[in-house]
Design an enzyme around this catalytic site. Structure first.
Site, short mmCIF file in Angstrom:
data_model
loop_
_atom_site.label_atom_id
_atom_site.label_comp_id
_atom_site.label_asym_id
_atom_site.label_seq_id
_atom_site.Cartn_x
_atom_site.Cartn_y
_atom_site.Cartn_z
N ASP A 26 15.16 8.77 96.60
CA ASP A 26 15.08 9.58 97.82
C ASP A 26 13.65 9.58 98.38
O ASP A 26 12.69 9.52 97.62
CB ASP A 26 15.53 11.02 97.48
CG ASP A 26 15.84 11.80 98.73
OD1 ASP A 26 15.99 11.20 99.82
OD2 ASP A 26 15.94 13.04 98.63
N ASN A 74 26.37 8.47 103.41
CA ASN A 74 25.33 7.74 104.16
C ASN A 74 25.87 7.00 105.38
O ASN A 74 25.10 6.62 106.26
CB ASN A 74 24.57 6.76 103.25
CG ASN A 74 23.62 7.45 102.29
OD1 ASN A 74 23.34 6.96 101.20
ND2 ASN A 74 23.11 8.61 102.67
C1 FPP Z 1 17.35 7.76 100.54
O1 FPP Z 1 16.14 8.00 101.23
C2 FPP Z 1 17.58 6.32 100.40
C3 FPP Z 1 18.68 5.64 100.82
C4 FPP Z 1 19.83 6.29 101.45
C5 FPP Z 1 18.78 4.16 100.68
C6 FPP Z 1 18.26 3.63 99.37
C7 FPP Z 1 18.40 2.17 99.32
C8 FPP Z 1 17.42 1.32 98.98
C9 FPP Z 1 16.07 1.75 98.56
C10 FPP Z 1 17.72 -0.16 98.95
C11 FPP Z 1 17.97 -0.58 97.51
C12 FPP Z 1 18.40 -1.97 97.42
C13 FPP Z 1 19.32 -2.42 96.54
C14 FPP Z 1 19.65 -3.87 96.53
C15 FPP Z 1 20.04 -1.56 95.58
P1 FPP Z 1 16.18 8.70 102.65
O2 FPP Z 1 16.34 7.67 103.70
O3 FPP Z 1 17.24 9.76 102.65
O4 FPP Z 1 14.76 9.35 102.74
P2 FPP Z 1 14.38 10.68 103.54
O5 FPP Z 1 15.10 11.81 102.84
O6 FPP Z 1 12.90 10.76 103.38
O7 FPP Z 1 14.82 10.50 104.97
#
Ligand code: FPP
Length: 246
Positions: A26, A74
């Site tokens: 996250d 998501n």
């Molecule tokens: C949450 O942070 C993250 C996600 C919803 C996506 C995570 C995916 C990756 C890091 C790619 C991984 C790749 C593979 C191949 C498994 P957020 O966007 O909710 O962060 P925020 O809360 O700060 O907005």
């Protein structure tokens, strides 16, 4: 509950390793915002970190690592962000497959792949297939995963077995229920790590987290380092787990 000794060369590292670690990646969006970059840059940095931390966990001797990459919720993000994530999954899985093979990691996907673009689904199948010969750490990648959806799927599968006469209602007990989950045959979660400052489960491994130790860090996922991983393991090793006893 199995506890494993860490490889000796790690010196300062804790002695007691969790068998099964979960990570909620996250904070990618906030990481990008702090740098005045688009959210996609945060996801890219997060994906890069996913590779490094996964390799590190495999090297430490952790047996099961479950990473939350994309939840059933998501899809509600803007189409542009979802599309960007789909492209990122495809590019990174292709690249990361080499790491998985080098590090003797077996990859399993948990969640419902049917909603993903067909090329991504094909790649997911290839990654599972090619890494299936590996005997080291099992990496569960949770993609289009939701804890409640997993429980409903398990209940349905059991109901089907009852209808077909393969099981009776009285067969159901906790260990059998576990067999209907994506993580069938794997130990429950020992340690859940969530960076970014949020302190919630967000529909992740609801059943498997029943006795997990939670470690929350005020660090955004792309900034989460190997030293932070060591720190989480140290905290875990210092906890007293009683599993409801005294
Ligand atoms: C949450 O942070 C993250 C996600 C919803 C996506 C995570 C995916 C990756 C890091 C790619 C991984 C790749 C593979 C191949 C498994 P957020 O966007 O909710 O962060 P925020 O809360 O700060 O907005």
């Amino acid at each position: 509950m199995a506890l494993f000794k860490m490889k000796e060369e790690k010196g300062e590292a804790p002695r007691i390793l969790p068998a099964h670690v979960g990570i909620i990646m996250d904070g990618n969006g906030r990481w990008a915002k702090k740098r005045h970059q688009p959210r996609s840059a945060g996801h890219r940095a997060g994906a890069q970190n996913f590779r490094g931390i996964t390799r590190y966990c495999a090297g430490l001797g952790i047996q099961y690592l479950t990473i939350y990459a994309f939840s059933t919720e998501n899809w509600a993000r803007p189409a542009e962000e979802v599309g960007g994530l789909m492209r990122l999954f495809k590019d990174y899985l292709e690249e990361a497959l080499r790491d998985f093979m080098d590090e003797n990691i077996r990859v399993r996907f948990i969640g419902d792949p049917s909603a993903f673009p067909p090329e991504l689904q094909a790649l997911m199948r290839r990654v599972e297939e090619e890494s299936s010969v590996k005997t080291g750490m099992v990496l569960n990648l949770a993609m289009n995963y939701g804890g409640r959806a997993e429980l409903v799927r398990a209940a349905r599968a059991f109901a089907e077995d009852v209808r077909a006469g393969r099981r009776g209602p009285a067969d159901m007990e906790e260990s059998l229920f576990s067999d209907y989950l994506y993580t069938a045959g794997q130990p429950d979660l020992d340690l859940l790590i969530r960076p970014s400052g949020e302190q919630r489960l967000s529909n992740f491994l609801l059943w498997q987290c029943a006795y997990a130790e939670f470690v929350f860090f005020d660090i955004l996922w792309p900034d989460f380092t190997r030293a932070d991983m060591d720190r989480a393991l140290q905290i875990y090793a210092s906890r007293q787990r009683r599993f409801g006893g005294v």
